[in-house]
Scaffold this active site. Structure first.
Site, PDB file in Angstrom:
ATOM      1  N   TYR A  54      59.784  38.511 -27.836  1.00  0.00           N
ATOM      2  CA  TYR A  54      60.278  37.333 -28.900  1.00  0.00           C
ATOM      3  C   TYR A  54      60.395  37.998 -29.937  1.00  0.00           C
ATOM      4  O   TYR A  54      59.017  38.307 -30.523  1.00  0.00           O
ATOM      5  CB  TYR A  54      59.567  35.996 -28.719  1.00  0.00           C
ATOM      6  CG  TYR A  54      59.699  35.233 -28.104  1.00  0.00           C
ATOM      7  CD1 TYR A  54      60.321  35.250 -26.610  1.00  0.00           C
ATOM      8  CD2 TYR A  54      58.930  34.229 -27.431  1.00  0.00           C
ATOM      9  CE1 TYR A  54      61.000  34.656 -25.707  1.00  0.00           C
ATOM     10  CE2 TYR A  54      59.115  33.369 -26.384  1.00  0.00           C
ATOM     11  CZ  TYR A  54      59.607  33.386 -25.594  1.00  0.00           C
ATOM     12  OH  TYR A  54      59.796  32.599 -24.255  1.00  0.00           O
ATOM     13  N   GLY A 228      58.472  22.559 -18.882  1.00  0.00           N
ATOM     14  CA  GLY A 228      60.113  22.251 -19.051  1.00  0.00           C
ATOM     15  C   GLY A 228      59.865  23.170 -21.059  1.00  0.00           C
ATOM     16  O   GLY A 228      60.087  23.350 -21.829  1.00  0.00           O
TER      17      GLY A 228
END
Length: 320
Positions: A54, A228
């Protein structure tokens, strides 16, 4: 903030929401990221998610930015022991400008050992609470990956293991091998998951949407925790200026969005809050990983934790 246990009875207690930090240090500047992190901790949030990738795809990005920023925040606040820190390995392209995912670093013993140490250094910590295999690697023998992850746990470098973007059968194959070898196996699964259903021909590449098979598998395995990501689809559940991603653009979506909006109005909540609460009330329960770029967006998500959905609301949401 409500708490929940991840990774089964011998796992860890975390907040009911996990804060994703994908763009911290790149698209989200340090001052804003620190403000979001401070507010999350103040509200009782303890679970923070990052990766060694990231955000390599942002212009000038190397994949180290998010972990490095979190390391600076943890050090400046002195709160390492108050948070559950998750990071990932296996998806970083080598070199950075090589085609992705073909050039992903993979899950060899050498990569796992080297990158765990690099993540520890950037994060300024002596342990990773949850370490995920970020994407599948079918080039490396599964036994090599499983034993290397198991060794990281045995040494105390990692506390829990997880996988992301894996097929259900591959997860079970890895977990069965870990049991056979007597080493730690995956107890956390992080997958793309949101209230909308993808179309029958939807293609997400190596970042698949959670499948019915995976939901059924997690439902039958009490020690597995399902998390999720991309839960709010970048605002598409609540903002007319954010189009629904093409994978969800099919005739069933308008009806589902309509029900989401109706339930939100009945409860005096936002569609985003209802979507997050629906995940937490589902079977299996999904622990949402939320991505925000402001304190205001975070506060909206935090309110979802205390939003109660009764059986009537769940029936409407599930049957749409």
């Amino acid at each position: 903030m409500k708490q929940r246990r991840i990774g089964g009875e011998s796992g860890l207690d975390t907040s009911a929401l996990c804060l994703g930090s994908m763009h911290f240090g790149t698209r989200t500047d340090e001052a804003t990221a620190f403000a979001v992190l401070d507010r999350f901790l103040e509200a009782g949030g303890t679970f923070i998610d990052t990766a060694n990738t990231y955000a390599f795809w942002v212009e000038g990005g190397t994949g180290e930015e998010s972990e490095a920023l979190l390391g600076r925040w943890l050090s400046s606040r002195g709160v390492r022991d108050q948070v559950v820190l998750a990071t990932k390995v296996g998806a970083l392209p080598v070199p950075l400008d090589a085609p992705w995912p073909q050039a992903a670093e993979g899950l060899s013993r050498e990569v796992l050992t080297r990158q765990a140490e690099a993540s520890l250094k950037r994060l300024g910590t002596d342990r990773i609470d949850v370490y995920y295999s970020h994407i599948e690697d079918r080039r490396t023998p599964l036994e090599e990956t499983v034993t290397a992850f198991g060794d990281l746990v045995a040494r105390g470098t990692v506390r829990l293991l997880g996988c992301s973007n894996h097929a259900a059968w591959r997860i079970e194959q890895a977990r069965a091998l870990a049991r056979q070898l007597g080493v730690a196996g995956y107890t956390c699964v992080q997958q793309r998951a949101t209230y909308l259903r993808p179309g029958p021909a939807a293609d997400f590449g190596v970042n698949p949407h959670v499948s019915d098979e995976l939901l059924d598998y997690v439902r039958s395995e009490p020690e597995l925790t399902l998390l999720g990501y991309s839960t709010l689809l970048g605002g598409a559940l609540s903002r007319s200026d954010r189009p629904v991603p093409e994978q969800y653009n099919h005739p069933g979506t308008p009806a589902r969005l309509s029900v989401l909006g109706r339930v939100a109005r009945e409860l005096g909540a936002t569609p985003n809050q209802v979507a997050l609460a629906w995940q937490m009330h589902s079977s299996p329960s999904v622990l949402p990983v939320i991505g925000v770029s402001s304190v205001a967006q975070l506060d909206e998500c935090l309110a979802a934790v205390d939003l109660e959905l009764d059986s009537h609301h769940l029936e409407q949401l599930n049957s749409a």
